[in-house]
Enzyme design. Structure first.
Site, PDB file in Angstrom:
ATOM      1  N   GLN A  82       0.820  -1.219   0.000  1.00  0.00           N
ATOM      2  CA  GLN A  82       0.000   0.000   0.000  1.00  0.00           C
ATOM      3  C   GLN A  82       0.857   1.273   0.000  1.00  0.00           C
ATOM      4  OE1 GLN A  82      -2.833  -1.778   3.361  1.00  0.00           O
ATOM      5  NE2 GLN A  82      -3.469   0.238   2.704  1.00  0.00           N
ATOM      6  N   HIS A  83       0.194   2.368  -0.319  1.00  0.00           N
ATOM      7  CA  HIS A  83       0.673   3.747  -0.102  1.00  0.00           C
ATOM      8  C   HIS A  83       1.783   4.259  -1.027  1.00  0.00           C
ATOM      9  CE1 HIS A  83      -1.456   3.509   3.736  1.00  0.00           C
ATOM     10  NE2 HIS A  83      -0.668   2.550   4.160  1.00  0.00           N
ATOM     11  N   ASP A 239      -2.295  -4.830  -0.441  1.00  0.00           N
ATOM     12  CA  ASP A 239      -1.993  -6.207  -0.002  1.00  0.00           C
ATOM     13  C   ASP A 239      -2.796  -6.627   1.228  1.00  0.00           C
ATOM     14  OD1 ASP A 239      -0.473  -4.565   1.695  1.00  0.00           O
ATOM     15  OD2 ASP A 239       1.435  -5.568   1.279  1.00  0.00           O
TER      16      ASP A 239
HETATM   17  O1  LIG Z   1       1.672   0.288   4.892  1.00  0.00           O
HETATM   18  C1  LIG Z   1       1.115  -0.780   5.081  1.00  0.00           C
HETATM   19  C2  LIG Z   1      -0.279  -0.855   5.563  1.00  0.00           C
HETATM   20  O2  LIG Z   1      -0.846   0.390   5.802  1.00  0.00           O
HETATM   21  C3  LIG Z   1       1.894  -2.039   4.821  1.00  0.00           C
HETATM   22  O3  LIG Z   1       1.239  -3.169   5.314  1.00  0.00           O
HETATM   23  C4  LIG Z   1       2.198  -2.153   3.328  1.00  0.00           C
HETATM   24  O4  LIG Z   1       1.011  -2.482   2.626  1.00  0.00           O
HETATM   25  C5  LIG Z   1       3.351  -3.107   3.048  1.00  0.00           C
HETATM   26  O5  LIG Z   1       3.039  -4.425   3.241  1.00  0.00           O
HETATM   27  P1  LIG Z   1       4.032  -5.684   3.226  1.00  0.00           P
HETATM   28  O6  LIG Z   1       4.964  -5.548   2.092  1.00  0.00           O
HETATM   29  O7  LIG Z   1       4.683  -5.755   4.546  1.00  0.00           O
HETATM   30  O8  LIG Z   1       3.090  -6.856   3.026  1.00  0.00           O
END
Ligand SMILES: O=C(CO)[C@@H](O)[C@H](O)COP(=O)(O)O
Ligand SMILES: Nc1ncnc2c1ncn2[C@@H]1O[C@H](COP(=O)(O)OP(=O)(O)O)[C@@H](O)[C@H]1O
Length: 476
Positions: A82-83, A239
Protein backbone atom coordinates in the site's frame (compact mmCIF):
# COMPACT_ATOMS: atom_id res chain seq x y z
CA UNK A 1 3.03 -27.39 -12.69
CA UNK A 2 2.08 -29.10 -9.42
CA UNK A 3 -1.51 -30.35 -8.90
CA UNK A 4 -4.11 -31.10 -11.60
CA UNK A 5 -6.94 -28.62 -12.16
CA UNK A 6 -10.67 -29.19 -12.55
CA UNK A 7 -11.93 -25.70 -13.23
CA UNK A 8 -10.71 -22.54 -14.99
CA UNK A 9 -7.38 -21.14 -13.78
CA UNK A 10 -6.83 -17.73 -12.23
CA UNK A 11 -3.62 -15.93 -11.24
CA UNK A 12 -3.18 -14.04 -7.98
CA UNK A 13 -0.21 -11.70 -7.58
CA UNK A 14 1.27 -10.25 -4.40
CA UNK A 15 3.67 -7.42 -5.24
CA UNK A 16 4.90 -6.71 -1.72
CA UNK A 17 7.87 -4.88 -0.30
CA UNK A 18 10.45 -7.64 -0.57
CA UNK A 19 9.23 -9.69 -3.53
CA UNK A 20 6.56 -10.56 -6.07
CA UNK A 21 4.73 -13.83 -5.53
CA UNK A 22 2.41 -15.32 -8.13
CA UNK A 23 0.01 -18.23 -7.66
CA UNK A 24 -1.95 -20.04 -10.34
CA UNK A 25 -5.11 -21.32 -8.68
CA UNK A 26 -7.99 -23.55 -9.75
CA UNK A 27 -10.94 -21.14 -9.53
CA UNK A 28 -13.37 -23.91 -8.58
CA UNK A 29 -11.43 -25.69 -5.84
CA UNK A 30 -8.78 -23.17 -4.73
CA UNK A 31 -6.03 -25.73 -5.30
CA UNK A 32 -2.71 -24.00 -6.04
CA UNK A 33 -1.49 -25.38 -9.36
CA UNK A 34 1.78 -23.46 -9.66
CA UNK A 35 3.73 -20.74 -7.88
CA UNK A 36 6.60 -18.35 -8.51
CA UNK A 37 8.52 -15.71 -6.57
CA UNK A 38 11.10 -13.07 -7.55
CA UNK A 39 12.84 -10.52 -5.31
CA UNK A 40 12.63 -6.72 -5.29
CA UNK A 41 15.32 -4.35 -4.08
CA UNK A 42 14.67 -1.60 -1.55
CA UNK A 43 17.24 1.14 -0.92
CA UNK A 44 18.72 1.16 2.58
CA UNK A 45 19.24 3.97 5.09
CA UNK A 46 16.56 6.61 5.58
CA UNK A 47 15.23 6.39 2.03
CA UNK A 48 12.99 3.43 1.30
CA UNK A 49 12.67 3.41 -2.47
CA UNK A 50 12.17 0.80 -5.19
CA UNK A 51 12.26 0.90 -8.97
CA UNK A 52 8.73 0.21 -10.31
CA UNK A 53 10.35 -1.27 -13.43
CA UNK A 54 11.83 -4.00 -11.20
CA UNK A 55 8.31 -4.88 -9.90
CA UNK A 56 7.26 -5.41 -13.53
CA UNK A 57 10.32 -7.58 -14.25
CA UNK A 58 9.75 -9.55 -11.02
CA UNK A 59 6.13 -10.12 -12.07
CA UNK A 60 7.36 -11.58 -15.37
CA UNK A 61 9.90 -13.79 -13.56
CA UNK A 62 7.37 -15.05 -10.99
CA UNK A 63 4.85 -15.83 -13.75
CA UNK A 64 7.52 -17.57 -15.85
CA UNK A 65 8.24 -19.85 -12.87
CA UNK A 66 4.56 -20.91 -13.00
CA UNK A 67 5.23 -22.47 -16.41
CA UNK A 68 2.35 -23.29 -18.75
CA UNK A 69 -0.25 -22.85 -16.02
CA UNK A 70 0.02 -19.05 -16.17
CA UNK A 71 -0.48 -19.13 -19.96
CA UNK A 72 -3.80 -20.94 -19.39
CA UNK A 73 -5.25 -18.43 -16.92
CA UNK A 74 -8.66 -16.93 -17.62
CA UNK A 75 -8.38 -14.07 -15.11
CA UNK A 76 -5.79 -12.32 -12.97
CA UNK A 77 -5.55 -9.77 -10.18
CA UNK A 78 -2.71 -7.86 -8.51
CA UNK A 79 -2.47 -7.12 -4.79
CA UNK A 80 0.32 -4.69 -3.90
CA UNK A 81 2.11 -3.00 -1.03
CA UNK A 82 0.00 0.00 0.00
CA UNK A 83 0.67 3.75 -0.10
CA UNK A 84 3.79 3.80 -2.37
CA UNK A 85 4.08 6.91 -4.55
CA UNK A 86 4.70 5.99 -8.18
CA UNK A 87 5.17 9.26 -10.08
CA UNK A 88 5.03 8.90 -13.87
CA UNK A 89 5.91 11.41 -16.59
CA UNK A 90 3.81 12.15 -19.68
CA UNK A 91 5.27 9.08 -21.43
CA UNK A 92 4.29 6.82 -18.50
CA UNK A 93 7.90 6.41 -17.28
CA UNK A 94 8.73 6.77 -13.56
CA UNK A 95 10.23 10.21 -12.91
CA UNK A 96 12.21 8.68 -10.00
CA UNK A 97 12.09 5.48 -7.89
CA UNK A 98 8.84 4.92 -5.95
CA UNK A 99 8.72 6.23 -2.38
CA UNK A 100 7.55 3.28 -0.26
CA UNK A 101 5.09 3.04 2.65
CA UNK A 102 7.95 2.63 5.18
CA UNK A 103 9.90 5.76 4.16
CA UNK A 104 9.53 8.09 7.15
CA UNK A 105 11.18 11.16 5.58
CA UNK A 106 7.75 12.75 4.94
CA UNK A 107 7.10 13.07 8.73
CA UNK A 108 7.28 16.93 8.67
CA UNK A 109 4.95 17.07 5.64
CA UNK A 110 2.47 14.76 7.37
CA UNK A 111 2.40 16.99 10.47
CA UNK A 112 1.93 20.10 8.34
CA UNK A 113 -0.91 18.56 6.33
CA UNK A 114 -2.74 17.51 9.47
CA UNK A 115 -2.48 21.04 10.92
CA UNK A 116 -3.31 22.86 7.68
CA UNK A 117 -6.51 20.91 7.03
CA UNK A 118 -8.26 21.14 10.37
CA UNK A 119 -6.33 18.81 12.68
CA UNK A 120 -6.37 15.07 13.35
CA UNK A 121 -10.05 14.78 14.27
CA UNK A 122 -11.19 16.55 11.11
CA UNK A 123 -8.97 14.29 8.97
CA UNK A 124 -10.28 11.16 10.69
CA UNK A 125 -13.88 12.19 10.14
CA UNK A 126 -13.43 13.27 6.56
CA UNK A 127 -10.80 10.89 5.14
CA UNK A 128 -11.11 8.07 7.67
CA UNK A 129 -7.41 8.30 8.58
CA UNK A 130 -4.97 10.81 10.00
CA UNK A 131 -2.29 10.87 7.28
CA UNK A 132 0.99 9.75 8.80
CA UNK A 133 4.27 9.71 6.83
CA UNK A 134 3.22 6.41 5.19
CA UNK A 135 0.31 7.96 3.32
CA UNK A 136 0.75 8.83 -0.36
CA UNK A 137 -0.38 12.41 0.23
CA UNK A 138 2.53 12.99 2.63
CA UNK A 139 4.94 11.39 0.15
CA UNK A 140 3.66 13.65 -2.63
CA UNK A 141 4.06 16.72 -0.38
CA UNK A 142 7.62 15.56 0.39
CA UNK A 143 8.40 15.23 -3.32
CA UNK A 144 7.09 18.74 -4.04
CA UNK A 145 9.15 20.20 -1.22
CA UNK A 146 12.38 18.27 -1.86
CA UNK A 147 12.43 17.47 -5.56
CA UNK A 148 10.30 20.14 -7.26
CA UNK A 149 11.62 19.23 -10.72
CA UNK A 150 10.44 15.61 -10.28
CA UNK A 151 7.05 16.81 -9.01
CA UNK A 152 6.73 19.21 -11.95
CA UNK A 153 7.53 16.39 -14.41
CA UNK A 154 4.81 14.17 -12.90
CA UNK A 155 1.80 13.68 -15.16
CA UNK A 156 0.29 10.67 -13.36
CA UNK A 157 0.41 9.26 -9.84
CA UNK A 158 -0.14 5.57 -9.22
CA UNK A 159 0.00 3.11 -6.34
CA UNK A 160 2.14 0.00 -6.80
CA UNK A 161 -0.79 -2.31 -7.60
CA UNK A 162 -2.44 0.01 -10.09
CA UNK A 163 0.92 0.77 -11.78
CA UNK A 164 1.18 -2.96 -12.54
CA UNK A 165 -2.50 -3.26 -13.52
CA UNK A 166 -2.05 -0.39 -15.96
CA UNK A 167 1.01 -2.00 -17.56
CA UNK A 168 -1.02 -5.22 -17.92
CA UNK A 169 -4.18 -3.68 -19.34
CA UNK A 170 -3.36 -0.19 -20.62
CA UNK A 171 -6.15 1.06 -18.30
CA UNK A 172 -5.68 3.55 -15.50
CA UNK A 173 -7.74 1.95 -12.70
CA UNK A 174 -7.46 1.51 -8.95
CA UNK A 175 -9.87 0.24 -6.26
CA UNK A 176 -11.39 1.71 -3.10
CA UNK A 177 -9.20 -0.40 -0.79
CA UNK A 178 -5.84 0.84 -2.02
CA UNK A 179 -7.22 4.34 -2.78
CA UNK A 180 -8.17 4.64 0.90
CA UNK A 181 -4.46 4.62 1.83
CA UNK A 182 -3.63 7.68 -0.25
CA UNK A 183 -5.01 10.41 2.01
CA UNK A 184 -6.78 12.03 -0.95
CA UNK A 185 -9.61 9.49 -1.14
CA UNK A 186 -12.19 10.39 1.51
CA UNK A 187 -14.08 7.55 3.17
CA UNK A 188 -16.90 9.98 4.07
CA UNK A 189 -17.77 10.49 0.39
CA UNK A 190 -16.08 7.39 -1.06
CA UNK A 191 -14.40 9.54 -3.70
CA UNK A 192 -11.30 11.64 -4.33
CA UNK A 193 -11.33 14.79 -2.21
CA UNK A 194 -10.96 17.80 -4.54
CA UNK A 195 -9.99 20.19 -1.73
CA UNK A 196 -7.17 18.00 -0.47
CA UNK A 197 -5.89 17.49 -4.00
CA UNK A 198 -5.94 21.22 -4.66
CA UNK A 199 -4.17 21.85 -1.36
CA UNK A 200 -1.29 19.58 -2.41
CA UNK A 201 -1.25 20.79 -6.00
CA UNK A 202 -2.24 17.52 -7.64
CA UNK A 203 -4.76 17.41 -10.48
CA UNK A 204 -7.49 14.75 -10.22
CA UNK A 205 -6.65 14.02 -13.88
CA UNK A 206 -3.35 12.57 -12.69
CA UNK A 207 -5.15 9.83 -10.74
CA UNK A 208 -6.67 6.53 -11.85
CA UNK A 209 -10.40 5.83 -11.98
CA UNK A 210 -11.65 4.02 -8.85
CA UNK A 211 -13.38 0.81 -9.97
CA UNK A 212 -16.42 -0.40 -8.05
CA UNK A 213 -16.04 -3.65 -6.10
CA UNK A 214 -16.46 -6.53 -8.55
CA UNK A 215 -15.70 -4.37 -11.60
CA UNK A 216 -12.97 -5.41 -14.04
CA UNK A 217 -9.95 -3.21 -14.77
CA UNK A 218 -9.69 -4.56 -18.31
CA UNK A 219 -8.02 -7.44 -20.12
CA UNK A 220 -4.37 -8.43 -20.62
CA UNK A 221 -2.86 -6.32 -23.40
CA UNK A 222 0.84 -6.64 -22.51
CA UNK A 223 2.70 -8.99 -24.83
CA UNK A 224 5.89 -9.49 -22.86
CA UNK A 225 4.43 -11.54 -19.99
CA UNK A 226 3.59 -15.26 -20.13
CA UNK A 227 -0.16 -14.61 -19.89
CA UNK A 228 -2.92 -15.10 -22.44
CA UNK A 229 -3.82 -11.95 -24.35
CA UNK A 230 -7.41 -11.00 -23.49
CA UNK A 231 -7.54 -12.68 -20.04
CA UNK A 232 -9.72 -10.70 -17.59
CA UNK A 233 -7.92 -8.44 -15.13
CA UNK A 234 -9.68 -7.54 -11.87
CA UNK A 235 -9.18 -4.14 -10.24
CA UNK A 236 -6.68 -5.54 -7.71
CA UNK A 237 -6.21 -3.91 -4.30
CA UNK A 238 -3.76 -3.20 -1.47
CA UNK A 239 -1.99 -6.21 0.00
CA UNK A 240 -3.82 -6.10 3.35
CA UNK A 241 -7.20 -5.82 1.61
CA UNK A 242 -6.19 -8.74 -0.62
CA UNK A 243 -5.31 -10.86 2.42
CA UNK A 244 -8.70 -10.00 3.95
CA UNK A 245 -10.31 -11.36 0.76
CA UNK A 246 -7.97 -14.34 0.78
CA UNK A 247 -9.11 -15.30 4.28
CA UNK A 248 -12.78 -14.77 3.39
CA UNK A 249 -12.98 -12.62 6.52
CA UNK A 250 -16.29 -11.91 8.21
CA UNK A 251 -16.68 -8.73 10.30
CA UNK A 252 -14.91 -8.88 13.64
CA UNK A 253 -12.42 -11.68 12.90
CA UNK A 254 -9.02 -10.26 13.94
CA UNK A 255 -5.93 -10.82 11.79
CA UNK A 256 -2.31 -10.29 12.78
CA UNK A 257 0.09 -10.28 9.83
CA UNK A 258 3.84 -10.66 10.31
CA UNK A 259 5.75 -9.53 7.22
CA UNK A 260 7.99 -6.62 6.32
CA UNK A 261 5.22 -4.63 7.98
CA UNK A 262 3.31 -5.90 10.96
CA UNK A 263 -0.42 -5.32 10.67
CA UNK A 264 -3.52 -5.95 12.81
CA UNK A 265 -6.93 -5.54 11.23
CA UNK A 266 -10.49 -6.78 10.94
CA UNK A 267 -13.30 -6.23 8.47
CA UNK A 268 -15.93 -3.86 9.88
CA UNK A 269 -19.36 -2.76 8.72
CA UNK A 270 -18.78 0.62 10.44
CA UNK A 271 -16.69 3.36 8.81
CA UNK A 272 -13.66 3.91 11.09
CA UNK A 273 -12.57 7.40 12.19
CA UNK A 274 -9.83 7.18 14.84
CA UNK A 275 -8.66 10.70 15.75
CA UNK A 276 -5.53 9.35 17.46
CA UNK A 277 -4.27 8.16 14.07
CA UNK A 278 -3.36 4.72 15.45
CA UNK A 279 -6.00 3.04 13.31
CA UNK A 280 -6.07 3.74 9.59
CA UNK A 281 -9.68 3.78 8.40
CA UNK A 282 -9.16 1.85 5.19
CA UNK A 283 -11.89 0.63 2.90
CA UNK A 284 -11.84 -3.05 2.07
CA UNK A 285 -12.02 -4.36 -1.50
CA UNK A 286 -15.73 -5.29 -1.23
CA UNK A 287 -18.02 -2.66 0.27
CA UNK A 288 -17.05 -2.73 3.94
CA UNK A 289 -14.16 -1.23 5.91
CA UNK A 290 -10.78 -2.44 7.09
CA UNK A 291 -9.62 -0.63 10.24
CA UNK A 292 -5.90 -1.44 10.47
CA UNK A 293 -2.81 -0.56 12.47
CA UNK A 294 0.62 -1.06 10.94
CA UNK A 295 4.14 -1.23 12.36
CA UNK A 296 7.35 -0.58 10.42
CA UNK A 297 9.48 -2.95 12.47
CA UNK A 298 8.42 -6.55 12.26
CA UNK A 299 10.18 -9.55 10.67
CA UNK A 300 13.14 -7.59 9.26
CA UNK A 301 13.86 -5.89 12.60
CA UNK A 302 13.76 -9.15 14.56
CA UNK A 303 15.86 -10.95 11.93
CA UNK A 304 18.38 -8.09 12.17
CA UNK A 305 18.61 -8.47 15.95
CA UNK A 306 19.09 -12.25 15.51
CA UNK A 307 21.88 -11.56 12.99
CA UNK A 308 23.54 -9.05 15.33
CA UNK A 309 23.49 -11.66 18.09
CA UNK A 310 24.70 -14.35 15.68
CA UNK A 311 21.68 -16.55 16.46
CA UNK A 312 19.14 -18.48 14.48
CA UNK A 313 15.79 -16.65 14.52
CA UNK A 314 14.25 -19.49 16.56
CA UNK A 315 17.02 -19.50 19.22
CA UNK A 316 15.06 -17.56 21.84
CA UNK A 317 15.26 -18.11 25.60
CA UNK A 318 12.68 -17.32 28.27
CA UNK A 319 13.39 -15.40 31.48
CA UNK A 320 15.23 -12.25 32.46
CA UNK A 321 13.83 -8.74 32.60
CA UNK A 322 15.21 -7.11 29.51
CA UNK A 323 12.80 -5.06 27.37
CA UNK A 324 13.42 -4.03 23.77
CA UNK A 325 11.54 -1.67 21.47
CA UNK A 326 13.09 -2.75 18.13
CA UNK A 327 12.24 0.47 16.28
CA UNK A 328 15.23 0.24 13.90
CA UNK A 329 13.43 2.04 11.05
CA UNK A 330 11.64 4.65 13.14
CA UNK A 331 8.08 3.58 13.99
CA UNK A 332 4.54 4.20 12.80
CA UNK A 333 2.59 2.49 15.63
CA UNK A 334 3.22 4.17 17.99
CA UNK A 335 3.83 7.21 15.78
CA UNK A 336 7.56 7.78 16.41
CA UNK A 337 9.07 8.28 12.94
CA UNK A 338 12.43 9.44 14.33
CA UNK A 339 12.81 6.59 16.84
CA UNK A 340 15.63 4.06 16.93
CA UNK A 341 15.83 0.79 18.85
CA UNK A 342 15.77 0.98 22.65
CA UNK A 343 16.93 -1.68 25.14
CA UNK A 344 16.27 -1.41 28.86
CA UNK A 345 16.99 -3.77 31.76
CA UNK A 346 20.21 -5.37 30.49
CA UNK A 347 22.07 -7.30 33.25
CA UNK A 348 25.24 -9.43 33.54
CA UNK A 349 23.12 -12.55 33.42
CA UNK A 350 20.95 -11.51 30.46
CA UNK A 351 21.49 -14.10 27.72
CA UNK A 352 21.60 -13.53 23.96
CA UNK A 353 18.51 -15.74 23.63
CA UNK A 354 16.62 -13.52 26.10
CA UNK A 355 17.65 -10.42 24.14
CA UNK A 356 16.33 -12.02 20.96
CA UNK A 357 13.07 -12.93 22.71
CA UNK A 358 12.84 -9.29 23.85
CA UNK A 359 12.98 -8.19 20.19
CA UNK A 360 10.02 -10.47 19.35
CA UNK A 361 8.16 -9.21 22.42
CA UNK A 362 8.68 -5.55 21.48
CA UNK A 363 7.53 -6.07 17.89
CA UNK A 364 4.42 -8.02 18.94
CA UNK A 365 3.63 -5.59 21.80
CA UNK A 366 3.47 -2.66 19.36
CA UNK A 367 0.91 -4.53 17.27
CA UNK A 368 -1.20 -5.87 20.13
CA UNK A 369 -1.36 -2.47 21.80
CA UNK A 370 -3.24 -1.26 18.73
CA UNK A 371 -5.54 -4.28 18.47
CA UNK A 372 -8.15 -3.04 20.95
CA UNK A 373 -8.52 0.17 18.96
CA UNK A 374 -8.84 -1.77 15.70
CA UNK A 375 -11.60 -4.02 16.96
CA UNK A 376 -15.12 -2.64 17.30
CA UNK A 377 -18.39 -3.94 18.65
CA UNK A 378 -18.52 -6.57 15.86
CA UNK A 379 -15.57 -8.39 17.40
CA UNK A 380 -15.88 -11.07 20.08
CA UNK A 381 -13.28 -10.40 22.81
CA UNK A 382 -12.05 -14.01 22.72
CA UNK A 383 -12.12 -14.46 18.92
CA UNK A 384 -9.01 -16.32 17.73
CA UNK A 385 -6.30 -14.28 16.08
CA UNK A 386 -5.61 -15.39 12.52
CA UNK A 387 -1.82 -15.32 12.18
CA UNK A 388 -0.49 -14.82 8.63
CA UNK A 389 2.53 -13.46 6.72
CA UNK A 390 6.03 -14.92 6.44
CA UNK A 391 6.56 -14.72 10.23
CA UNK A 392 3.55 -16.97 10.90
CA UNK A 393 5.78 -19.87 9.78
CA UNK A 394 8.03 -19.27 12.79
CA UNK A 395 7.47 -20.90 16.16
CA UNK A 396 9.02 -17.99 18.10
CA UNK A 397 6.63 -15.50 16.47
CA UNK A 398 3.60 -17.69 17.12
CA UNK A 399 4.47 -18.37 20.76
CA UNK A 400 5.18 -14.69 21.39
CA UNK A 401 1.77 -13.72 19.99
CA UNK A 402 0.08 -16.35 22.16
CA UNK A 403 1.95 -15.30 25.31
CA UNK A 404 1.36 -11.56 24.93
CA UNK A 405 -2.21 -11.63 23.53
CA UNK A 406 -3.77 -14.27 25.76
CA UNK A 407 -5.96 -15.18 22.77
CA UNK A 408 -6.36 -18.41 20.86
CA UNK A 409 -4.40 -18.34 17.60
CA UNK A 410 -5.12 -19.98 14.25
CA UNK A 411 -2.33 -20.30 11.68
CA UNK A 412 -3.92 -20.96 8.28
CA UNK A 413 -2.33 -23.79 6.34
CA UNK A 414 -2.58 -21.75 3.17
CA UNK A 415 0.54 -19.68 2.55
CA UNK A 416 0.58 -16.45 0.61
CA UNK A 417 -2.83 -15.13 1.58
CA UNK A 418 -2.31 -11.86 -0.31
CA UNK A 419 -1.75 -13.70 -3.59
CA UNK A 420 -4.61 -16.08 -2.76
CA UNK A 421 -6.88 -13.10 -2.08
CA UNK A 422 -5.94 -11.58 -5.42
CA UNK A 423 -6.70 -14.97 -7.01
CA UNK A 424 -10.08 -15.02 -5.21
CA UNK A 425 -10.81 -11.54 -6.60
CA UNK A 426 -9.97 -12.78 -10.12
CA UNK A 427 -12.12 -15.89 -9.59
CA UNK A 428 -14.97 -13.75 -8.26
CA UNK A 429 -14.81 -11.63 -11.40
CA UNK A 430 -14.70 -14.67 -13.66
CA UNK A 431 -17.44 -16.64 -11.88
CA UNK A 432 -19.53 -13.59 -10.87
CA UNK A 433 -19.24 -14.44 -7.16
CA UNK A 434 -18.32 -12.50 -4.01
CA UNK A 435 -14.52 -13.00 -3.74
CA UNK A 436 -14.69 -13.50 0.04
CA UNK A 437 -17.29 -16.25 -0.51
CA UNK A 438 -14.94 -17.81 -3.09
CA UNK A 439 -12.13 -17.85 -0.50
CA UNK A 440 -14.43 -19.37 2.12
CA UNK A 441 -15.38 -22.07 -0.39
CA UNK A 442 -11.66 -22.68 -0.94
CA UNK A 443 -11.23 -23.12 2.85
CA UNK A 444 -8.20 -20.79 2.97
CA UNK A 445 -8.56 -19.84 6.66
CA UNK A 446 -8.40 -23.46 7.87
CA UNK A 447 -5.32 -24.29 9.86
CA UNK A 448 -3.69 -25.34 13.09
CA UNK A 449 -5.44 -24.04 16.21
CA UNK A 450 -3.56 -23.05 19.36
CA UNK A 451 -5.49 -22.51 22.57
CA UNK A 452 -5.34 -19.34 24.66
CA UNK A 453 -2.60 -19.03 27.30
CA UNK A 454 -2.59 -16.73 30.32
CA UNK A 455 -1.18 -13.36 29.25
CA UNK A 456 2.39 -12.57 30.31
CA UNK A 457 1.38 -9.43 32.14
CA UNK A 458 4.86 -8.84 33.59
CA UNK A 459 6.49 -8.69 30.14
CA UNK A 460 3.67 -6.48 28.86
CA UNK A 461 4.03 -4.05 31.77
CA UNK A 462 7.82 -3.89 31.32
CA UNK A 463 7.33 -2.91 27.68
CA UNK A 464 4.60 -0.38 28.48
CA UNK A 465 6.84 1.24 31.11
CA UNK A 466 9.86 1.29 28.77
CA UNK A 467 7.74 2.95 26.08
CA UNK A 468 6.33 5.56 28.45
CA UNK A 469 9.63 6.33 30.21
CA UNK A 470 11.68 6.21 27.02
CA UNK A 471 9.45 8.60 25.14
CA UNK A 472 11.89 11.50 25.15
CA UNK A 473 14.60 9.30 23.61
CA UNK A 474 12.20 7.74 21.11
CA UNK A 475 10.97 11.16 19.97
CA UNK A 476 14.49 12.43 19.22
O1 LIG B 1 1.67 0.29 4.89
C1 LIG B 1 1.12 -0.78 5.08
C2 LIG B 1 -0.28 -0.85 5.56
O2 LIG B 1 -0.85 0.39 5.80
C3 LIG B 1 1.89 -2.04 4.82
O3 LIG B 1 1.24 -3.17 5.31
C4 LIG B 1 2.20 -2.15 3.33
O4 LIG B 1 1.01 -2.48 2.63
C5 LIG B 1 3.35 -3.11 3.05
O5 LIG B 1 3.04 -4.42 3.24
P1 LIG B 1 4.03 -5.68 3.23
O6 LIG B 1 4.96 -5.55 2.09
O7 LIG B 1 4.68 -5.76 4.55
O8 LIG B 1 3.09 -6.86 3.03
N1 LIG C 1 10.16 -20.01 8.57
C1 LIG C 1 10.11 -18.74 8.94
N2 LIG C 1 10.07 -18.41 10.25
C2 LIG C 1 9.98 -17.12 10.65
N3 LIG C 1 9.97 -16.09 9.82
C3 LIG C 1 10.01 -16.34 8.50
C4 LIG C 1 10.07 -17.66 8.00
N4 LIG C 1 10.10 -17.59 6.65
C5 LIG C 1 10.05 -16.28 6.34
N5 LIG C 1 10.01 -15.53 7.45
C6 LIG C 1 9.95 -14.06 7.55
O1 LIG C 1 8.98 -13.60 6.65
C7 LIG C 1 9.37 -12.31 6.17
C8 LIG C 1 8.71 -12.08 4.83
O2 LIG C 1 7.34 -12.11 5.03
P1 LIG C 1 6.33 -11.76 3.87
O3 LIG C 1 4.97 -11.78 4.47
O4 LIG C 1 6.61 -12.65 2.72
O5 LIG C 1 6.84 -10.29 3.53
P2 LIG C 1 6.30 -9.16 2.56
O6 LIG C 1 5.06 -9.71 1.92
O7 LIG C 1 6.05 -8.04 3.49
O8 LIG C 1 7.38 -8.83 1.60
C9 LIG C 1 10.87 -12.31 6.13
O9 LIG C 1 11.35 -11.03 6.51
C10 LIG C 1 11.26 -13.39 7.16
O10 LIG C 1 11.77 -12.80 8.33
Amino acid sequence: MGAQSAGPLVVGVDSSTQSTKALVVDATTGVVIARGQAPHTVSGGDAKESDPGRWWQALGEALAQCGDAARQASALSVGGQQHGLVALDAAGEPVRPALLWNDVRPAPQSERLIAELGGAKAWAQRVGSVPGPAFTVAKWAWLRANEPAAAAATAAVRLPHDYLTERLTGESVTDRGDASGTGWWASSTESYDAEILEHVGLSPEALPRVALPGEAAGTVHADELPLPHGALVAAGTGDNMAAALGLGLRPGQPVLSLGTSGTVYAVSTHRPADPTGTVAGFADARGDWLPLACTLNCTLAVDRVAALLGRDREAVEAGGEVAMLPFLDGERTPNLPGASGLVHGLRHDTTAGQLLQAAYDGAVFALLQALDRVLDADAAPDAPLLLIGGGAKGRAWRETVRRLSGRPVVVPEAQELVALGAAAQAAGLLLEEDPAAVARRWGTARGAEYEAQPRDVAAWDRLATTLADGEALLRR
